[in-house]
Design an enzyme around this catalytic site. Structure first.
Site, PDB file in Angstrom:
ATOM      1  N   ASP A  11       0.834  -1.211   0.000  1.00 54.50           N
ATOM      2  CA  ASP A  11       0.000   0.000   0.000  1.00 54.50           C
ATOM      3  C   ASP A  11       0.869   1.262   0.000  1.00 54.50           C
ATOM      4  OD1 ASP A  11      -2.341   1.412  -0.014  1.00 54.50           O
ATOM      5  OD2 ASP A  11      -2.690   1.239   2.139  1.00 54.50           O
ATOM      6  N   HIS A  28       2.406   3.409  -9.009  1.00 58.00           N
ATOM      7  CA  HIS A  28       2.308   1.963  -9.227  1.00 58.00           C
ATOM      8  C   HIS A  28       3.562   1.448  -9.956  1.00 58.00           C
ATOM      9  CE1 HIS A  28      -1.624   2.051  -7.579  1.00 58.00           C
ATOM     10  NE2 HIS A  28      -2.171   2.701  -8.576  1.00 58.00           N
ATOM     11  N   LEU A 122      11.375 -20.220  -5.076  1.00 52.69           N
ATOM     12  CA  LEU A 122      10.294 -19.442  -4.470  1.00 52.69           C
ATOM     13  C   LEU A 122       8.995 -19.582  -5.267  1.00 52.69           C
ATOM     14  CD1 LEU A 122       9.382 -17.059  -2.519  1.00 52.69           C
ATOM     15  CD2 LEU A 122      10.011 -15.532  -4.406  1.00 52.69           C
TER      16      LEU A 122
END
Ligand code: FPP
Length: 244
Positions: A11, A28, A122
């Protein structure tokens, strides 16, 4: 101890851009750099899974121009990053209802999952058009359909079976949840899966979230005593039993 699974609400992109008098889309875009860093760090350290909230079911309510710039950013980022992730042995998976995305984005998603499906490093889960309530309702529907067709008995429905019907059931639940940007809420992220996660909130805006900030969150996590409903003394006794 290192968390096996880290979940992140990234956020603060909009505020980061506002502070610089830039359009929210620039925030963004800057957020992608911070995302790349945490993915690399998790892969390097041997974290098993990283789940990031890229777009919530509620984010469709943002101005149309922001939604469309986010969609273009997703396509360009996936296209640009997936080969690099593949080289790093990262397995990419998407969770959420992808049916509302454009054909192009759905194709990028499918291709990135296909390319990396056999990777053993991962696991990067990207939550896109995801909502925790949607996830739970979906699980209910699956189980109700199974009861209707007779493959599951009503009495067989317990927490374990329910757990196997929500997203990410094949991996341990998040140990560490990180939310940047100063808000202290879950915002309909993995609400079932976060039941026992350690919750870490930090004021740093996502594009500013650095390697050191991630390190600080891991240090904080390492100092937590995870009791899962037990007492502290029981945990000490359990540990003593295990080391005997
Ligand atoms: C929340 O910040 C952030 C988002 C809704 C988007 C996050 C997406 C990325 C960082 C891109 C990642 C890309 C891929 C392909 C995984 P906000 O806009 O709510 O910030 P604000 O609270 O300051 O307004």
């Amino acid at each position: 101890m290192l968390p096996r699974h880290v979940a992140v609400v990234m956020d603060g992109n909009g505020r980061w851009a506002n502070k610089r008098h830039l359009p929210r889309a620039a925030g963004h875009k800057a957020g992608v750099n911070a995302t790349r860093k945490i993915v690399e760090n998790c892969a390097k350290k041997g974290v098993e899974a990283l789940t990031i909230f890229a777009f919530s079911s509620e984010n469709w309510n943002r101005p149309e121009s922001e939604v469309s710039s986010l969609m273009s950013l997703f396509v360009s980022t996936i296209t640009a990053e997936v080969k690099k992730l593949h080289k790093k042995n990262v397995r990419v998976c998407f969770i959420g209802d992808r049916s509302r995305f454009s054909a192009k984005l759905q194709q990028s998603i499918a291709e990135s999952e296909e390319l990396t499906r056999d990777n053993t490093g991962l696991q990067l889960n990207i939550a896109a058009n995801y909502g925790g309530r949607w996830d739970i309702v979906n699980a209910c529907r699956q189980l109700a359909a199974a009861v209707r067709d007779g493959s599951v008995a009503l009495d067989d429905i317990d927490e374990q079976l329910f757990d196997s019907s929500v997203c990410l059931s094949e991996m341990p639940a998040p140990d560490l949840f990180i939310r940047t940007g100063g808000e202290q809420r879950i915002s309909n992220f993995l609400i079932w899966q976060l039941a026992y996660s350690e919750l870490y909130f930090v004021d740093t805006l996502w594009p500013d979230f650095s390697d050191d900030d991630f390190e600080a969150s891991l240090d904080w996590y390492a100092g937590r005593q995870r009791r899962f409903g037990k007492t502290g003394q029981q945990l000490i006794d359990d540990q003593a039993m295990q080391s005997n």
